[in-house]
Design a protein around this motif. Structure first.
Motif, PDB file in Angstrom:
ATOM      1  N   VAL A  27       0.836  -1.204   0.000  1.00 17.52           N
ATOM      2  CA  VAL A  27       0.000   0.000   0.000  1.00 17.52           C
ATOM      3  C   VAL A  27       0.872   1.257   0.000  1.00 17.52           C
ATOM      4  CG1 VAL A  27      -1.576   1.373   1.436  1.00 17.52           C
ATOM      5  CG2 VAL A  27      -2.015  -1.056   1.063  1.00 17.52           C
ATOM      6  N   THR A  28       1.921   1.243   0.796  1.00 18.80           N
ATOM      7  CA  THR A  28       2.796   2.411   0.884  1.00 18.80           C
ATOM      8  C   THR A  28       3.488   2.693  -0.438  1.00 18.80           C
ATOM      9  OG1 THR A  28       3.176   2.042   3.245  1.00 18.80           O
ATOM     10  CG2 THR A  28       4.807   3.356   2.072  1.00 18.80           C
ATOM     11  N   ALA A  29       4.060   1.661  -1.049  1.00 22.28           N
ATOM     12  CA  ALA A  29       4.796   1.861  -2.295  1.00 22.28           C
ATOM     13  C   ALA A  29       3.868   2.132  -3.470  1.00 22.28           C
ATOM     14  CB  ALA A  29       5.664   0.637  -2.579  1.00 22.28           C
ATOM     15  N   ALA A  30       2.765   1.373  -3.565  1.00 24.91           N
ATOM     16  CA  ALA A  30       1.864   1.519  -4.710  1.00 24.91           C
ATOM     17  C   ALA A  30       1.177   2.876  -4.736  1.00 24.91           C
ATOM     18  CB  ALA A  30       0.821   0.397  -4.695  1.00 24.91           C
ATOM     19  N   SER A  31       0.992   3.480  -3.569  1.00 24.90           N
ATOM     20  CA  SER A  31       0.328   4.786  -3.510  1.00 24.90           C
ATOM     21  C   SER A  31       1.322   5.940  -3.556  1.00 24.90           C
ATOM     22  CB  SER A  31      -0.504   4.890  -2.228  1.00 24.90           C
ATOM     23  OG  SER A  31       0.344   4.903  -1.085  1.00 24.90           O
ATOM     24  N   ALA A  32       2.600   5.630  -3.817  1.00 26.23           N
ATOM     25  CA  ALA A  32       3.656   6.649  -3.846  1.00 26.23           C
ATOM     26  C   ALA A  32       3.751   7.391  -2.523  1.00 26.23           C
ATOM     27  CB  ALA A  32       3.428   7.623  -4.995  1.00 26.23           C
ATOM     28  N   GLY A  33       3.493   6.689  -1.432  1.00 22.87           N
ATOM     29  CA  GLY A  33       3.603   7.284  -0.105  1.00 22.87           C
ATOM     30  C   GLY A  33       2.369   8.013   0.363  1.00 22.87           C
ATOM     31  N   ALA A  70       1.244   8.127  12.242  1.00 18.90           N
ATOM     32  CA  ALA A  70       0.036   8.199  11.417  1.00 18.90           C
ATOM     33  C   ALA A  70      -0.235   9.630  10.985  1.00 18.90           C
ATOM     34  CB  ALA A  70      -1.155   7.635  12.193  1.00 18.90           C
ATOM     35  N   VAL A  71      -0.091  10.567  11.909  1.00 21.60           N
ATOM     36  CA  VAL A  71      -0.344  11.973  11.592  1.00 21.60           C
ATOM     37  C   VAL A  71       0.712  12.514  10.630  1.00 21.60           C
ATOM     38  CG1 VAL A  71      -0.412  14.295  12.570  1.00 21.60           C
ATOM     39  CG2 VAL A  71      -1.557  12.421  13.753  1.00 21.60           C
ATOM     40  N   VAL A  72       1.985  12.184  10.888  1.00 21.25           N
ATOM     41  CA  VAL A  72       3.071  12.697  10.045  1.00 21.25           C
ATOM     42  C   VAL A  72       2.924  12.211   8.612  1.00 21.25           C
ATOM     43  CG1 VAL A  72       5.550  12.533   9.609  1.00 21.25           C
ATOM     44  CG2 VAL A  72       4.726  13.036  11.903  1.00 21.25           C
ATOM     45  N   PHE A  73       2.636  10.915   8.425  1.00 25.10           N
ATOM     46  CA  PHE A  73       2.550  10.400   7.060  1.00 25.10           C
ATOM     47  C   PHE A  73       1.246  10.800   6.387  1.00 25.10           C
ATOM     48  CE2 PHE A  73       5.961   7.678   8.679  1.00 25.10           C
ATOM     49  CZ  PHE A  73       6.871   7.838   7.654  1.00 25.10           C
ATOM     50  N   ALA A  90       9.167   9.374   1.746  1.00 30.07           N
ATOM     51  CA  ALA A  90       8.044   8.879   2.542  1.00 30.07           C
ATOM     52  C   ALA A  90       7.952   7.358   2.463  1.00 30.07           C
ATOM     53  CB  ALA A  90       6.741   9.520   2.078  1.00 30.07           C
ATOM     54  N   ILE A  91       8.135   6.802   1.275  1.00 23.61           N
ATOM     55  CA  ILE A  91       8.070   5.349   1.109  1.00 23.61           C
ATOM     56  C   ILE A  91       9.176   4.666   1.914  1.00 23.61           C
ATOM     57  CG2 ILE A  91       8.355   3.464  -0.546  1.00 23.61           C
ATOM     58  CD1 ILE A  91       7.047   5.305  -2.642  1.00 23.61           C
ATOM     59  N   ALA A  92      10.409   5.186   1.769  1.00 22.06           N
ATOM     60  CA  ALA A  92      11.550   4.551   2.439  1.00 22.06           C
ATOM     61  C   ALA A  92      11.419   4.619   3.958  1.00 22.06           C
ATOM     62  CB  ALA A  92      12.843   5.226   1.988  1.00 22.06           C
ATOM     63  N   VAL A  93      11.107   5.800   4.481  1.00 19.10           N
ATOM     64  CA  VAL A  93      11.019   5.961   5.935  1.00 19.10           C
ATOM     65  C   VAL A  93       9.833   5.178   6.496  1.00 19.10           C
ATOM     66  CG1 VAL A  93      10.683   7.627   7.802  1.00 19.10           C
ATOM     67  CG2 VAL A  93      12.165   8.195   5.870  1.00 19.10           C
ATOM     68  N   ALA A  94       8.698   5.240   5.794  1.00 13.32           N
ATOM     69  CA  ALA A  94       7.514   4.536   6.280  1.00 13.32           C
ATOM     70  C   ALA A  94       7.755   3.025   6.327  1.00 13.32           C
ATOM     71  CB  ALA A  94       6.316   4.854   5.388  1.00 13.32           C
ATOM     72  N   SER A 102       7.289  18.929  -9.788  1.00 16.46           N
ATOM     73  CA  SER A 102       7.201  17.482  -9.974  1.00 16.46           C
ATOM     74  C   SER A 102       8.374  16.773  -9.294  1.00 16.46           C
ATOM     75  CB  SER A 102       7.177  17.146 -11.458  1.00 16.46           C
ATOM     76  OG  SER A 102       7.144  15.749 -11.658  1.00 16.46           O
ATOM     77  N   SER A 103       9.585  17.334  -9.408  1.00 17.13           N
ATOM     78  CA  SER A 103      10.764  16.722  -8.790  1.00 17.13           C
ATOM     79  C   SER A 103      10.644  16.718  -7.272  1.00 17.13           C
ATOM     80  CB  SER A 103      12.034  17.467  -9.213  1.00 17.13           C
ATOM     81  OG  SER A 103      12.221  17.369 -10.616  1.00 17.13           O
ATOM     82  N   ILE A 104      10.120  17.805  -6.718  1.00 16.01           N
ATOM     83  CA  ILE A 104       9.935  17.875  -5.265  1.00 16.01           C
ATOM     84  C   ILE A 104       8.935  16.816  -4.816  1.00 16.01           C
ATOM     85  CG2 ILE A 104       9.069  19.288  -3.364  1.00 16.01           C
ATOM     86  CD1 ILE A 104      10.151  21.734  -4.843  1.00 16.01           C
ATOM     87  N   GLY A 105       7.844  16.692  -5.576  1.00 15.34           N
ATOM     88  CA  GLY A 105       6.832  15.696  -5.224  1.00 15.34           C
ATOM     89  C   GLY A 105       7.375  14.284  -5.284  1.00 15.34           C
ATOM     90  N   VAL A 106       8.141  13.979  -6.343  1.00 16.18           N
ATOM     91  CA  VAL A 106       8.725  12.637  -6.479  1.00 16.18           C
ATOM     92  C   VAL A 106       9.719  12.372  -5.353  1.00 16.18           C
ATOM     93  CG1 VAL A 106      10.200  11.191  -7.918  1.00 16.18           C
ATOM     94  CG2 VAL A 106       8.357  12.503  -8.972  1.00 16.18           C
ATOM     95  N   GLY A 107      10.557  13.366  -5.059  1.00 13.58           N
ATOM     96  CA  GLY A 107      11.534  13.191  -3.987  1.00 13.58           C
ATOM     97  C   GLY A 107      10.870  12.959  -2.644  1.00 13.58           C
ATOM     98  N   LEU A 108       9.821  13.735  -2.344  1.00 12.59           N
ATOM     99  CA  LEU A 108       9.103  13.553  -1.081  1.00 12.59           C
ATOM    100  C   LEU A 108       8.436  12.186  -1.031  1.00 12.59           C
ATOM    101  CD1 LEU A 108       8.088  14.662   1.595  1.00 12.59           C
ATOM    102  CD2 LEU A 108       6.197  15.758   0.369  1.00 12.59           C
TER     103      LEU A 108
END
Length: 236
Positions: free
Chosen positions: A23-29, A53-56, A97-101, A87-93
């Motif tokens: 779910v985390t990876a497929a939804s791009a975080g 939960a709030v942070v993510f 988010a995926i890695a940390v989550a 777009s680059s900022i969104g992809v980077g975030l």
């Protein structure tokens, strides 16, 4: 391993919490908060789980906003300039988010689906050390009670182990009322020194603070820390 066995293993992995990562990876975080909500419902809402939960959820909202703000060209790709930056900022975030989550979800998944308990933060405390620390805390609490309510302190027999009170003061002795043998035992000093403390309070200028002992008696310098640690003066 047959194809059916591989499929069954994947299904089992998903049922045992693997869907957290999917779910985390497929939804791009964007849905990285969902596993924390699930874990909170299963384990109880501890502070770290609720915080994550709030942070993510907030991170997912920011990713959605960035995606919606990024202008696109006629071919559907991000436009040049500001569009590419957004777009680059969104992809980077999203990648962060995926890695940390996923890192945070891994131990949480083991707790939810396999009952694994979190490891203690540090090495176990020796029982003897724990007992000393507990007694020290009790002395601090008793001293605060002496300061704020000396009448109650007397009724609880704080600093009077010879009276067998039920209140645990952590091992204090009241220099203003305890007999010399009790002072000597609790403070680990010679009984002659303890008797000089009693004589001072009865025939001398009296006791107002523990430090009066050091200026008005011959208490040895080596015993000062022990006396400060164990003694208290409850106003009469």
């Amino acid at each position: 391993m047959t194809k059916e066995e591989r499929r069954e293993r994947r299904r089992q992995w998903l049922r045992s919490g693997g869907w957290y990562f999917v779910v985390t990876a497929a939804s791009a975080g964007i849905l990285a908060w969902a596993p924390f909500v699930h874990a909170g419902g299963r384990l109880g809402w501890s502070r770290p789980v609720a915080r994550n939960a709030v942070v993510f959820a907030a991170a997912g909202a920011v990713i959605c906003v960035l995606i919606s703000l990024a202008p696109t060209g006629p071919d559907g790709r991000p436009a040049t300039g500001a569009g590419q930056v957004i777009s680059s900022i969104g992809v980077g975030l999203a990648m962060v988010a995926i890695a940390v989550a996923c890192l945070l979800q891994a131990p949480l998944r083991r707790r939810v689906f396999f009952g694994e308990q979190p490891k203690p933060a540090g090495p176990p405390v020796d029982p003897a050390v724990a007992a000393v620390l507990a007694a020290r805390k009790r002395r601090e609490e008793a001293r605060e009670l002496v300061r704020t309510d000396p009448m109650m302190a007397r009724e609880l027999h704080i600093g009077r182990p010879d009276r067998n009170g039920t209140y645990d003061d952590g091992g204090l002795v009241d220099l203003a009322s305890a007999p010399a043998p009790v002072i000597a035992t609790v403070c680990e000093i010679d009984e002659a020194v303890a008797q000089s403390i009693v004589d001072m309070r009865e025939r001398g200028p009296g006791l107002h603070t523990v430090d009066d002992v050091f200026s008005l008696t011959d208490a040895p310098l080596a015993a000062w820390d022990r006396i400060r640690d164990r003694a208290v003066v409850i106003p009469g």
